[in-house]
Design a protein around this motif. Structure first.
Motif, PDB file in Angstrom:
ATOM      1  N   LEU A 194       0.808  -1.219   0.000  1.00 23.26           N
ATOM      2  CA  LEU A 194       0.000   0.000   0.000  1.00 23.26           C
ATOM      3  C   LEU A 194       0.843   1.272   0.000  1.00 23.26           C
ATOM      4  N   SER A 195       2.034   1.200   0.592  1.00 22.90           N
ATOM      5  CA  SER A 195       2.910   2.382   0.593  1.00 22.90           C
ATOM      6  C   SER A 195       3.808   2.412  -0.635  1.00 22.90           C
ATOM      7  N   LYS A 196       3.600   1.471  -1.540  1.00 21.84           N
ATOM      8  CA  LYS A 196       4.365   1.370  -2.792  1.00 21.84           C
ATOM      9  C   LYS A 196       5.865   1.302  -2.535  1.00 21.84           C
ATOM     10  N   TYR A 225      -4.072   1.966   7.454  1.00 17.94           N
ATOM     11  CA  TYR A 225      -3.761   1.303   6.184  1.00 17.94           C
ATOM     12  C   TYR A 225      -5.008   0.748   5.509  1.00 17.94           C
ATOM     13  N   LYS A 229      -6.426   3.673   3.798  1.00 23.58           N
ATOM     14  CA  LYS A 229      -5.585   3.966   2.639  1.00 23.58           C
ATOM     15  C   LYS A 229      -5.919   2.999   1.495  1.00 23.58           C
ATOM     16  N   MET A 230      -6.107   1.748   1.822  1.00 24.02           N
ATOM     17  CA  MET A 230      -6.435   0.736   0.818  1.00 24.02           C
ATOM     18  C   MET A 230      -7.796   1.027   0.180  1.00 24.02           C
ATOM     19  N   ARG A 231      -8.761   1.371   1.004  1.00 21.17           N
ATOM     20  CA  ARG A 231     -10.087   1.689   0.464  1.00 21.17           C
ATOM     21  C   ARG A 231     -10.019   2.874  -0.483  1.00 21.17           C
ATOM     22  N   GLY A 232      -9.189   3.866  -0.127  1.00 18.93           N
ATOM     23  CA  GLY A 232      -9.033   5.030  -0.994  1.00 18.93           C
ATOM     24  C   GLY A 232      -8.354   4.693  -2.310  1.00 18.93           C
ATOM     25  N   GLN A 233      -7.329   3.854  -2.254  1.00 21.24           N
ATOM     26  CA  GLN A 233      -6.593   3.495  -3.470  1.00 21.24           C
ATOM     27  C   GLN A 233      -7.428   2.659  -4.428  1.00 21.24           C
ATOM     28  N   TYR A 234      -8.250   1.771  -3.882  1.00 21.86           N
ATOM     29  CA  TYR A 234      -9.004   0.841  -4.728  1.00 21.86           C
ATOM     30  C   TYR A 234     -10.498   1.109  -4.735  1.00 21.86           C
ATOM     31  N   ASP A 235     -10.921   2.239  -4.172  1.00 18.49           N
ATOM     32  CA  ASP A 235     -12.317   2.653  -4.168  1.00 18.49           C
ATOM     33  C   ASP A 235     -13.231   1.547  -3.621  1.00 18.49           C
ATOM     34  N   TRP A 260       6.989  -5.127  -2.862  1.00 12.47           N
ATOM     35  CA  TRP A 260       6.623  -4.139  -3.876  1.00 12.47           C
ATOM     36  C   TRP A 260       7.542  -4.172  -5.094  1.00 12.47           C
TER      37      TRP A 260
END
Length: 183
Positions: free
Chosen positions: A83-85, A113, A116-122, A160
Motif C-alpha cells: 500500500l505504501s508502494k 492502512y 488507505k487501501m479503500r481510498g486506493q481501490y475505491d 513491492w
C-alpha cells in the motif's frame, strides 16, 4: 430552475424541451432504482466497489489465516509495503506493528492502512467503519486486506519491488522503427 414536468397519457413522465416547445419522452426502466439523495459512501456520483472476499472468509486462505493469527506483524508488514508502494518496507512496518501490538494501539495503526487501501481501490467501508473493524476483529481485517491485494494480482510474499519487476516484464516494448528508406 428545473424544466417543467409533463405527464403523457400513459402516465410516463417527461420534460418540456424549452427550445422546441414540445415534451421529451422519458420511458420508465423496469429495474430502475433512483439513487439516494445523500450517502456518505457516494463521492462525486461514484459508488464504492465491493471487497473481493468477506471479512470472515479467513478459511479461503488457511496459510495466511494461520500466520495472521500467530504473528499478525508479518501480514501487516506485507500489506503496508504494497500500500505504501515500497516506501515502508515489510520488516520496518511489521516491527512498528509488533511494538504497537504490545501497547494495544496496533489496531489504530492498521486501521490507517485499511482506510488507505479503500481510498486506493475505491472500496466500500464495510461491514462498519475501519477503526471498528480493526478494533473488534483485527486478524480477520488483516486477512481480508491480504486477500484483496492478492486478488488484485500482487504476490504478497515478494514485496513491492519484485511485483513491479514482474509487471514490467509482462509489458512488451514495441520495436524501434526508423524513418526513411534504406538500401
Amino acid at each position: 430552475m428545473y424544466p417543467p414536468m409533463h405527464h403523457h397519457a400513459d402516465g410516463h413522465p417527461g420534460t418540456i424541451d424549452a427550445a422546441a416547445g414540445h415534451p421529451e419522452y422519458i420511458p420508465k426502466q423496469a429495474n430502475y432504482v433512483p439513487p439516494p439523495l445523500f450517502s456518505p459512501n457516494v463521492v462525486a456520483g461514484r459508488v464504492p466497489g465491493r471487497w473481493s472476499t468477506g471479512l470472515c472468509h479467513c478459511c479461503d486462505d488457511p496459510a495466511n489465516c494461520f500466520i495472521t493469527c500467530f504473528c499478525p506483524c508479518i501480514t501487516f508488514g506485507q500489506i503496508a509495503e504494497i500500500l505504501s508502494k515500497g516506501s515502508s518496507p515489510c520488516a520496518e512496518s511489521g516491527t512498528k506493528y509488533a511494538v504497537l501490538l504490545l501497547t494495544g494501539f496496533a489496531c489504530l495503526y492498521s486501521c490507517f492502512y485499511r482506510s488507505k487501501m479503500r481510498g486506493q481501490y475505491d472500496l466500500e467501508e464495510s461491514p462498519c467503519v475501519d477503526c471498528l473493524v480493526h478494533f473488534c476483529c483485527e486478524p480477520c481485517a488483516l486477512c481480508q486486506e491480504y486477500r484483496e491485494l492478492h486478488e488484485r494480482g500482487f504476490d504478497m510474499g515478494i514485496g513491492w519491488e519484485a511485483n513491479m519487476d514482474r509487471q514490467q516484464r509482462g509489458v512488451t516494448v514495441p520495436p524501434i522503427v526508423t524513418s526513411g528508406m534504406r538500401r
